[in-house]
Design a protein around this motif. Structure first.
Motif, mmCIF file in Angstrom:
data_model
loop_
_atom_site.group_PDB
_atom_site.id
_atom_site.type_symbol
_atom_site.label_atom_id
_atom_site.label_comp_id
_atom_site.label_asym_id
_atom_site.label_seq_id
_atom_site.Cartn_x
_atom_site.Cartn_y
_atom_site.Cartn_z
ATOM 1 N N ARG A 244 0.753 -1.370 -0.024
ATOM 2 C CA ARG A 244 -0.051 0.083 0.093
ATOM 3 C C ARG A 244 1.009 1.069 -0.178
ATOM 4 N NH1 ARG A 244 -5.268 1.425 3.540
ATOM 5 N NH2 ARG A 244 -5.405 3.618 2.956
ATOM 6 N N VAL A 245 0.749 2.221 -0.926
ATOM 7 C CA VAL A 245 1.273 3.512 -1.148
ATOM 8 C C VAL A 245 0.325 4.598 -1.029
ATOM 9 C CG1 VAL A 245 2.687 4.778 -2.391
ATOM 10 C CG2 VAL A 245 3.002 2.250 -2.307
ATOM 11 N N ASP A 246 0.371 5.394 -0.075
ATOM 12 C CA ASP A 246 -0.448 6.600 0.187
ATOM 13 C C ASP A 246 0.421 8.054 0.202
ATOM 14 O OD1 ASP A 246 -2.900 7.908 0.662
ATOM 15 O OD2 ASP A 246 -3.269 6.626 2.447
ATOM 16 N N HIS A 247 -0.523 9.090 0.244
ATOM 17 C CA HIS A 247 -0.134 10.609 0.429
ATOM 18 C C HIS A 247 1.068 10.448 -0.639
ATOM 19 C CE1 HIS A 247 -2.233 10.921 4.081
ATOM 20 N NE2 HIS A 247 -1.612 9.659 4.414
ATOM 21 N N PHE A 248 2.053 11.140 -0.428
ATOM 22 C CA PHE A 248 3.346 11.367 -1.180
ATOM 23 C C PHE A 248 4.359 10.279 -1.480
ATOM 24 C CE2 PHE A 248 1.495 15.468 -0.928
ATOM 25 C CZ PHE A 248 1.691 16.130 -2.172
ATOM 26 N N GLY A 249 3.884 9.003 -0.961
ATOM 27 C CA GLY A 249 4.703 7.898 -0.780
ATOM 28 C C GLY A 249 5.353 7.457 -2.207
ATOM 29 N N GLU A 250 6.663 6.963 -2.107
ATOM 30 C CA GLU A 250 7.342 6.700 -3.371
ATOM 31 C C GLU A 250 7.959 5.267 -3.013
ATOM 32 O OE1 GLU A 250 11.086 7.810 -6.220
ATOM 33 O OE2 GLU A 250 10.560 9.142 -4.649
ATOM 34 N N LEU A 251 7.469 4.188 -3.664
ATOM 35 C CA LEU A 251 7.988 2.689 -3.373
ATOM 36 C C LEU A 251 8.868 2.532 -4.697
ATOM 37 C CD1 LEU A 251 8.236 0.065 -2.131
ATOM 38 C CD2 LEU A 251 6.113 -0.701 -3.281
ATOM 39 N N ARG A 252 10.119 2.061 -4.634
ATOM 40 C CA ARG A 252 10.663 1.573 -5.676
ATOM 41 C C ARG A 252 11.352 0.160 -5.449
ATOM 42 N NH1 ARG A 252 12.523 5.088 -9.446
ATOM 43 N NH2 ARG A 252 12.061 7.381 -9.293
ATOM 44 N N MET A 253 10.973 -0.905 -6.447
ATOM 45 C CA MET A 253 11.632 -2.222 -6.329
ATOM 46 C C MET A 253 12.261 -2.357 -7.524
ATOM 47 S SD MET A 253 8.440 -4.332 -4.741
ATOM 48 C CE MET A 253 6.979 -3.874 -5.460
ATOM 49 N N ALA A 254 13.715 -2.551 -7.330
ATOM 50 C CA ALA A 254 14.283 -3.079 -8.533
ATOM 51 C C ALA A 254 14.050 -4.354 -9.294
ATOM 52 C CB ALA A 254 16.044 -2.884 -8.098
ATOM 53 N N GLU A 255 14.697 -4.884 -10.322
ATOM 54 C CA GLU A 255 14.537 -5.827 -11.157
ATOM 55 C C GLU A 255 14.923 -7.078 -10.170
ATOM 56 O OE1 GLU A 255 18.297 -7.162 -13.531
ATOM 57 O OE2 GLU A 255 17.983 -4.934 -14.010
ATOM 58 N N LYS A 256 13.897 -8.209 -10.409
ATOM 59 C CA LYS A 256 14.301 -9.522 -9.650
ATOM 60 C C LYS A 256 14.046 -9.671 -8.115
ATOM 61 C CE LYS A 256 16.608 -11.511 -13.924
ATOM 62 N NZ LYS A 256 17.802 -12.076 -14.082
ATOM 63 N N VAL A 257 13.370 -8.640 -7.704
ATOM 64 C CA VAL A 257 12.883 -8.558 -6.080
ATOM 65 C C VAL A 257 12.022 -9.750 -6.001
ATOM 66 C CG1 VAL A 257 11.937 -7.302 -4.249
ATOM 67 C CG2 VAL A 257 13.489 -6.190 -5.952
ATOM 68 N N PHE A 258 12.127 -10.524 -4.995
ATOM 69 C CA PHE A 258 11.243 -11.745 -4.763
ATOM 70 C C PHE A 258 10.628 -11.423 -3.316
ATOM 71 C CE2 PHE A 258 10.106 -15.719 -2.493
ATOM 72 C CZ PHE A 258 9.540 -16.342 -3.368
ATOM 73 N N ILE A 259 9.280 -11.372 -3.196
ATOM 74 C CA ILE A 259 8.598 -11.099 -1.840
ATOM 75 C C ILE A 259 7.558 -12.383 -1.701
ATOM 76 C CG2 ILE A 259 6.828 -9.648 -0.901
ATOM 77 C CD1 ILE A 259 7.904 -7.201 -2.424
ATOM 78 N N ASN A 260 7.955 -13.001 -0.605
ATOM 79 C CA ASN A 260 7.090 -14.455 -0.232
ATOM 80 C C ASN A 260 5.676 -13.989 0.063
ATOM 81 O OD1 ASN A 260 6.745 -17.090 0.095
ATOM 82 N ND2 ASN A 260 8.911 -17.332 0.280
ATOM 83 N N ASP A 261 5.165 -15.126 0.612
ATOM 84 C CA ASP A 261 3.799 -15.092 1.047
ATOM 85 C C ASP A 261 3.552 -14.172 2.301
ATOM 86 O OD1 ASP A 261 3.285 -16.947 -0.866
ATOM 87 O OD2 ASP A 261 3.475 -18.631 0.553
ATOM 88 N N ASN A 262 2.293 -13.473 2.296
ATOM 89 C CA ASN A 262 2.019 -12.772 3.743
ATOM 90 C C ASN A 262 2.616 -11.521 3.956
ATOM 91 O OD1 ASN A 262 -0.200 -14.854 3.826
ATOM 92 N ND2 ASN A 262 1.357 -16.171 4.613
ATOM 93 N N CYS A 263 3.515 -10.781 3.107
ATOM 94 C CA CYS A 263 4.212 -9.663 3.407
ATOM 95 C C CYS A 263 3.485 -8.589 3.331
ATOM 96 C CB CYS A 263 5.581 -9.636 2.290
ATOM 97 S SG CYS A 263 6.683 -10.708 2.789
ATOM 98 N N ASN A 264 3.792 -7.452 4.149
ATOM 99 C CA ASN A 264 3.139 -6.177 4.322
ATOM 100 C C ASN A 264 3.952 -5.156 3.815
ATOM 101 O OD1 ASN A 264 0.111 -6.763 5.075
ATOM 102 N ND2 ASN A 264 1.162 -7.699 6.416
#
Length: 201
Positions: A86-106
């Protein structure tokens, strides 16, 4: 184009030998559905999400709740089941290439979160770049701070990463740790835990 197709066929043949043809088909069908789900999510938030090809598995969601929120997703990012981003307000989320995020992450972003390439995040990890300002009843109700996670970082299960945290390249965060502050590159970070027993009867 021919070299890409050749590489795909070589990979599928190798996977079939290891897993079996039936399970290879099932796995790749799951990947294809994840890519389609990611595309639908990108259409919903077309003003907020800038991305290449990525995969969003079942029950995972990426939400932007402000016209100012920006989400940059590098190629071949893989997000498994039940993740909430979740990204809100003026938030900036950057995920570079080949990032792996497993189950149930927040991941909750209202300021700035950066995740470097080839970083792997285990199940049940929570990343928050803000706290609630419980000490003040006036003004901004959030206290914000940047989170920067380097390249090739391994984050173990049930880790909590708090605002104002920088994790260097190739660091390993042990399962169950709470992280705030600077973690140097090429180090293993863990919170020491001690058992204690209190007799009550």
């Amino acid at each position: 184009m021919i070299s890409i197709l050749r590489k795909i066929m070589t990979t599928l043949i190798a996977e079939s030998r290891g897993r079996g043809l039936y399970y290879t088909i099932l796995m790749n069908l799951s990947h294809l559905i994840g890519i389609l789900r990611a595309g639908c999510n990108k259409l919903i938030y077309f003003k907020n999400i800038k991305s290449s090809i990525f995969s969003l598995q079942a029950n995972s969601r990426i939400e932007a709740f402000s016209k100012h929120a920006t989400i940059h997703i590098g190629k071949f990012v893989f997000i498994r089941k039940n993740a909430s981003i979740r990204v809100d307000h003026f938030g900036e989320l950057r995920m570079a290439e080949k990032v792996f995020i497993n189950d149930n992450c927040n991941i909750n972003c209202v300021y700035k979160i950066t995740i470097g390439k080839h970083t792997k995040i285990a199940p049940n990890v929570s990343i928050n770049d803000h706290d609630h300002n419980y000490k003040s009843s006036t003004g901004d109700h959030l206290i914000k701070g940047e989170i920067k996670i380097g390249e090739n970082v391994w984050i173990g299960s049930n880790v909590v990463i708090l605002r104002d945290t920088i994790i260097g390249d190739n660091a390993v965060i042990a399962a169950g740790s709470v992280v705030k502050g600077n973690v140097p590159a090429n180090t293993l970070y863990l919170n020491k835990r001690e058992k204690s027993y209190i007799q009550y009867a």
